[in-house]
Write an enzyme that holds these catalytic residues in place. Structure first.
Site, PDB file in Angstrom:
ATOM      1  N   SER A   1      39.568  39.415  40.786  1.00  0.00           N
ATOM      2  CA  SER A   1      38.199  39.764  41.071  1.00  0.00           C
ATOM      3  C   SER A   1      37.233  38.578  41.073  1.00  0.00           C
ATOM      4  O   SER A   1      36.150  38.694  41.651  1.00  0.00           O
ATOM      5  CB  SER A   1      37.704  40.783  40.050  1.00  0.00           C
ATOM      6  OG  SER A   1      37.686  40.235  38.743  1.00  0.00           O
TER       7      SER A   1
ATOM      8  N   LYS B   1      30.117  33.861  36.986  1.00  0.00           N
ATOM      9  CA  LYS B   1      30.518  35.160  37.536  1.00  0.00           C
ATOM     10  C   LYS B   1      29.461  36.198  37.163  1.00  0.00           C
ATOM     11  O   LYS B   1      28.969  36.197  36.030  1.00  0.00           O
ATOM     12  CB  LYS B   1      31.894  35.546  36.957  1.00  0.00           C
ATOM     13  CG  LYS B   1      32.494  36.805  37.562  1.00  0.00           C
ATOM     14  CD  LYS B   1      33.895  37.104  36.999  1.00  0.00           C
ATOM     15  CE  LYS B   1      34.539  38.301  37.683  1.00  0.00           C
ATOM     16  NZ  LYS B   1      35.899  38.602  37.180  1.00  0.00           N
TER      17      LYS B   1
ATOM     18  N   SER C   1      42.593  38.218  37.176  1.00  0.00           N
ATOM     19  CA  SER C   1      41.405  37.885  37.975  1.00  0.00           C
ATOM     20  C   SER C   1      40.907  36.454  37.879  1.00  0.00           C
ATOM     21  O   SER C   1      39.997  36.082  38.626  1.00  0.00           O
ATOM     22  CB  SER C   1      40.252  38.814  37.620  1.00  0.00           C
ATOM     23  OG  SER C   1      40.424  40.026  38.290  1.00  0.00           O
TER      24      SER C   1
HETATM   25  N1  GLN Z   1      43.434  43.095  40.082  1.00  0.00           N
HETATM   26  C1  GLN Z   1      43.429  43.675  38.766  1.00  0.00           C
HETATM   27  C2  GLN Z   1      42.656  44.964  38.781  1.00  0.00           C
HETATM   28  O1  GLN Z   1      42.112  45.281  39.773  1.00  0.00           O
HETATM   29  C3  GLN Z   1      42.889  42.708  37.775  1.00  0.00           C
HETATM   30  C4  GLN Z   1      41.432  42.622  37.738  1.00  0.00           C
HETATM   31  C5  GLN Z   1      40.936  41.679  36.707  1.00  0.00           C
HETATM   32  O2  GLN Z   1      41.682  40.895  36.127  1.00  0.00           O
HETATM   33  N2  GLN Z   1      39.657  41.805  36.420  1.00  0.00           N
HETATM   34  O3  GLN Z   1      42.599  45.660  37.809  1.00  0.00           O
END
Ligand code: GLN
Length: 451
Positions: A132, A52, A156
């Site tokens: 994400s 990532k 995410s």
């Molecule tokens: N969807 C969540 C957010 O936008 C989680 C994102 C994540 O876990 N990095 O904050």
């Protein structure tokens, strides 16, 4: 070589990799071959992985998929990726993600959206791979790597795993070092693996997990061999079913999948029991206070002076403003605004402090529930993969994707999403298992009974 060609063939359509490093990959693979020929070799010798773009990789551009980090080339390696290379793994390249890991659909990336390799039956609409870590989930699902790293601040890793039919594990907070990972919300962020099987997930976690003095929140806990107990099955385990997760409007196919999961675990010999997590309904609103608050503080460092992009101005203040205006995308700006608001004098007590208190209550709910069970089973997501553009204009609708996953981060617990079936549209759905702190071994064991 097979993976490099697979990426060449499929990446234009998927946009999973934002940077492919074929020369480096083949060089690392050649070194692996040499070690293997000498009868040496680490636990992941020669295994090609995608990383990532939130993980700093020495000498390889790392941008967190934000314009503001354009061209940023770290001169250090994150601890998690260092552990992987030390075990012989090979880097194929950097994977797409929502900008600074803010999102649930991989549509906020400065490199554009990632397409889920899955399609709805009879439709060509491009679906999101979750977010994400959408590049990670899509790449693993499409065989563009054998495994990938992700980060999970509020779901995410688990949500994209569920939407692509892959396995994704968010370890206990402190299990994997955060050193060298671009920070979003430091008290929630945790790195973890994506793979196509539970066993591969365990193999990756074995190497990613370590105590690291350079991260003060890294915990000095023994790292067991997570593959050792995989075959033990769930006989003798008690699985908790939290009644509060049966939310109003829960889609029938999700409820059915959850019931099916209960049946599978029972059939495999587990005892199933209802548990209560009374503060569940406050988790999402308090997460969307704590996460932006920490993000607004972490993102203060991107000022045009130290990293990546700089847009000049008449004086230093206008240079900061021009840089941040041009460098951050809309979702990141929204988080900074919410974060600075909830931390500001006069609102701090009402929002941030209150959210932190709620967080303690959520943690206590889990402590209590785990007195009666070993793992907790829930759906991972409220529904299957949605189409690109379908909800990207509605932030609240997007945040609702995290309804079943954020509690785990708020409590610092380990969680895994395991593929469990298909939706009525023929796309993947996942079930989530939540474990006691540092008990990823039991989590993986239970996940294997579902897989
Ligand atoms: N969807 C969540 C957010 O936008 C989680 C994102 C994540 O876990 N990095 O904050």
């Amino acid at each position: 070589e097979a993976h490099v060609s697979a990426i060449e063939a499929a990446n234009d359509a998927l946009n999973a990799y934002v940077l492919v490093t074929p020369d480096r990959a083949l060089e690392m693979a050649a070194e692996s071959d040499k070690r293997l020929a000498k009868g040496e070799g680490g636990a992941l010798e020669g295994i090609p992985l995608g990383i990532k773009d939130l993980f700093c990789t020495e000498g390889v551009v790392t941008t967190a998929c934000s314009k503001i980090l354009e061209g940023f080339t770290p001169h250090y390696e994150s601890t998690v990726t260092r552990n992987l290379w030390d075990a012989g793994a090979v880097m194929l390249g950097k994977l797409n993600n929502d900008e600074f890991a803010m999102g649930s659909s991989n549509e906020t990336s400065a490199f554009g959206p990632v397409a889920n390799p899955w399609r709805r039956e009879g439709s060509d609409d491009k679906l999101v791979p979750g977010g994400s870590s959408g590049g990670s989930s899509a790449a693993v699902a499409a065989n563009l790597c054998m495994g990938a790293t992700g980060t999970d601040t509020g779901g995410s890793i688990r949500q994209p795993a569920a939407l692509t039919g892959t396995v994704g594990l968010k370890p206990t907070y402190g299990r994997c070092s955060r050193w060298g990972i671009v920070a979003f919300a430091s008290s929630l962020d945790q790195a973890g693996p994506f793979a196509r099987t539970v066993e591969d997930t365990a193999l990756l976690l074995n190497v990613m997990a370590s105590h690291d003095p350079r991260d003060t929140t890294s915990v000095d806990a023994p790292v067991p061999d997570f593959t050792a107990s995989l075959k033990d099955g769930v006989k003798g385990l008690t699985v908790g079913i939290p009644k509060e997760y049966r939310i109003d409007g829960l889609k029938p196919e999700i409820a059915k999948l959850w019931d099916q999961g209960v049946e599978w675990l029972k059939a495999a010999g587990a005892t199933v029991k209802e548990v209560t997590l009374p503060h569940t309904k406050y988790a999402l609103p308090s997460y969307y206070i704590v996460a932006p608050a920490e993000a607004s503080s972490n993102l203060a460092r991107y000022d045009g002076v130290r990293y990546g992009l700089r847009v000049d101005g008449d004086d230093v203040i206008s240079m900061y403003e021009n840089t941040r205006e041009a460098g951050f995308g809309a979702e990141v700006k929204r988080r900074i605004l919410i974060g600075t608001y909830v931390l500001s004098a006069g609102y701090y007590d009402a929002y941030y402090l209150k959210a932190q208190k709620v967080r303690t209550l959520i943690k206590r709910d889990f402590d209590q529930a785990f007195e009666d069970c070993d793992v907790i089973l829930t759906p991972t997501t409220p529904g299957p993969a949605f189409a690109q553009g379908e909800i990207s204009g509605d932030p609240l609708e997007m945040y609702l994707n995290d309804i079943f996953t954020v509690t785990v981060n708020m409590a610092g617990l380990p969680g895994i999403s395991v593929p469990a079936g298909l939706s009525g549209e023929g796309t993947p759905l996942g079930l989530q298992l939540i474990g006691k702190p540092f008990d990823e071994a039991t989590l993986l064991r239970a996940a294997q009974s579902i897989e």
